[in-house]
Design a protein around this motif. Structure first.
Motif, PDB file in Angstrom:
ATOM      1  N   SER A 168       0.824  -1.207   0.000  1.00  0.00           N
ATOM      2  CA  SER A 168       0.000   0.000   0.000  1.00  0.00           C
ATOM      3  C   SER A 168       0.862   1.263   0.000  1.00  0.00           C
ATOM      4  O   SER A 168       0.461   2.290  -0.555  1.00  0.00           O
ATOM      5  N   LEU A 300      -4.196   2.270   6.333  1.00  0.00           N
ATOM      6  CA  LEU A 300      -4.752   1.075   5.691  1.00  0.00           C
ATOM      7  C   LEU A 300      -4.287  -0.186   6.412  1.00  0.00           C
ATOM      8  O   LEU A 300      -5.046  -1.154   6.549  1.00  0.00           O
ATOM      9  N   GLY A 304      -6.924  -2.551   8.110  1.00  0.00           N
ATOM     10  CA  GLY A 304      -6.965  -3.868   7.495  1.00  0.00           C
ATOM     11  C   GLY A 304      -6.641  -5.017   8.412  1.00  0.00           C
ATOM     12  O   GLY A 304      -6.773  -6.186   8.024  1.00  0.00           O
ATOM     13  N   VAL A 431     -10.130  -3.854   2.748  1.00  0.00           N
ATOM     14  CA  VAL A 431      -8.675  -3.953   2.781  1.00  0.00           C
ATOM     15  C   VAL A 431      -8.272  -4.903   3.903  1.00  0.00           C
ATOM     16  O   VAL A 431      -8.744  -4.764   5.035  1.00  0.00           O
ATOM     17  N   VAL A 454      -1.216  -5.316   1.552  1.00  0.00           N
ATOM     18  CA  VAL A 454      -2.638  -5.546   1.771  1.00  0.00           C
ATOM     19  C   VAL A 454      -3.226  -6.339   0.597  1.00  0.00           C
ATOM     20  O   VAL A 454      -2.639  -6.409  -0.490  1.00  0.00           O
ATOM     21  N   VAL A 456      -6.932  -6.375  -1.474  1.00  0.00           N
ATOM     22  CA  VAL A 456      -8.170  -5.626  -1.635  1.00  0.00           C
ATOM     23  C   VAL A 456      -9.252  -6.542  -2.204  1.00  0.00           C
ATOM     24  O   VAL A 456      -9.012  -7.324  -3.112  1.00  0.00           O
TER      25      VAL A 456
END
Length: 459
Positions: A168, A300, A304, A431, A454, A456
């Motif tokens: 990310s 994120l 996540g 995420v 991550v 998605v």
């Protein structure tokens, strides 16, 4: 090579020499016996500890020496006294700007940013520059930028594939770079953008050892130092060309990008010169590109790795709850400080935290420790965005943008940009973080060591 190229080259070389961190007059010696205790290692080792291994070195020093401690830095063991208590942070931020100079503490960035950089100026020069820059970052201006930031975020997210795994940090760096180039620089020509992107990336992605080496010109002729110098020359060429073309643009008065606003900014007959524009743009680039990208990557990562945090953030993104998204971003900036400290150099003797400090001492709040103190933020290792919902932590305990008269001029822009990007990402995708992360140092910032990987998944 044209006459214009010759002029740009001369300006670049003059800046390298004039802003050499360890050049110029030798500062007066500081009586170390009057300073708080600290490590007794050689100054090279302490400099490496603070610049390269800060996430272990600074907490260790805090545990070993207490709330106030001294680090000896290159060159010649110059003292840096770090403070960690909010009442001491307040004293530093409220200090007389004629005595507490920030420019000298940031001198290691001088060859890149230039003498007109807002981060390097002090006293009247800083006041003048800030007054000219402020209109480009007021509330009305931010509202005009938000739609373009949203458009760029939508374009980035549209390139993602459901089930895709990526770093990310890389994606956020690419996105915030486009924001800088289009919203701040106002560049729309694809050829100029293609030339600028790699030059900007190489400017940002610099090892701390490269920054230290600006003090020794002989190193600039070899290896990575030589490549860094060459990159700076090319970036200057492109930036001065963009400034010259923009000044002649027939639609200059109608443009809303930051560069165009700065060209038009005036106080009476006072306006920014080409060199001033170049220096302020590079400052905005370094201060506002990777810092925001790192904050977003950490955000994120945190969202996540917790199903409840993901659910709440997703609802905020789809329901227009920007206050929650901003709280999530701020809590990430607290838990994972991108910048480690704020520094001021004393031009006269001053008292901070009950300590009588001599002129020549550099002082600064440790953001790393301020954000991690349990008495500042209960249960500090927990990710709790509600700390920032409808309230803020106590004054001088959350300081990612510094404070006082030198608080980051782009703070509002950074938060607006971060919220707009989070809104588009989380409205389109769930995420999931793929591994635990730790911080590592890149140039002057702290980023996720493995890029905050991550996965998605389409909503």
């Amino acid at each position: 090579m044209t006459a214009t190229d010759d002029r740009v080259t001369a300006l670049t070389e003059e800046r390298f020499e004039r802003m050499r961190p360890f050049g110029g007059e030798t500062p007066p010696p500081v009586d170390m016996s009057r300073l708080p205790p600290g490590p007794r290692w050689p100054s090279l080792a302490q400099s490496a500890g603070l610049l390269r291994f800060r996430h272990r070195f600074v907490p260790w020093a805090h545990r070993r020496y207490g709330d106030t401690f001294t680090v000896r830095m290159l060159p010649a063991g110059r003292p840096l006294v770090l403070f960690t208590r909010p009442e001491h942070v307040k004293e530093i931020f409220a200090g007389d700007p004629e005595v507490f100079h920030a420019g000298k503490g940031n001198a290691i960035l001088g060859p890149i940013m230039g003498e007109h950089s807002l981060l390097l100026q002090d006293s009247r020069e800083h006041q003048r520059a800030r007054k000219l820059l402020m209109p480009a970052f007021n509330g009305h201006a931010l509202r005009t930028y938000e739609s373009l930031v949203t458009e760029l975020a939508q374009a980035e997210v549209a390139r993602w594939q459901p089930g895709e795994e990526f770093r990310s940090l890389d994606r956020m760096n690419a996105l915030t770079l486009e924001v800088i180039l289009r919203v701040v620089f106002g560049v729309t020509d694809e050829q100029r953008l293609a030339e600028l992107r790699p030059r900007v990336r190489r400017t940002v992605d610099v090892n701390p050892a490269i920054l230290l080496a600006w003090g020794w010109p002989s190193l600039q002729k070899v290896g990575p130092w030589k490549r860094t110098v060459q990159n700076q020359r090319e970036l200057d060429r492109l930036m001065y060309a963009e400034i010259a073309e923009r000044r002649e643009a027939p639609d200059l008065a109608d443009r809303t990008d930051v560069l165009s606003r700065l060209i038009l900014a005036q106080e009476g007959d006072d306006a920014l010169t080409d060199q001033e524009l170049r220096d302020q743009l590079v400052t905005l680039l370094l201060a506002g590109h990777e810092t925001t990208a790192s904050a977003l990557a950490w955000t994120l990562y945190e969202v996540g790795r917790d199903e409840e945090q993901l659910r709440r953030a997703r609802e905020a993104a789809t329901g227009g709850d920007d206050a929650w998204l901003e709280a999530v971003l701020k809590e990430s900036m607290r838990l994972h400080p991108v910048i480690a400290m704020v520094v001021r150099t004393l031009m006269e003797p001053a008292t901070v935290g009950g300590l009588d400090l001599p002129a020549g001492t550099t002082v600064g709040p440790s953001i790393l420790i301020a954000h991690a103190r349990a008495d500042n933020h209960p249960d500090p290792e927990a990710f709790r965005p509600e700390r920032f919902l409808g309230q803020n932590p106590p004054t001088n305990t959350w300081i990612p943008f510094g404070g006082g008269v030198r608080r980051c001029i782009g703070a509002g822009f950074s938060l607006m940009e971060g919220v707009a990007i989070l809104r588009e990402v989380l409205a389109a995708y769930d995420v999931r973080s793929l591994a635990d992360e730790a911080a590592r140092v890149r140039n002057i910032t702290s980023v996720p060591r493995d890029g905050a990987r991550v996965r998605v998944t389409a909503r």
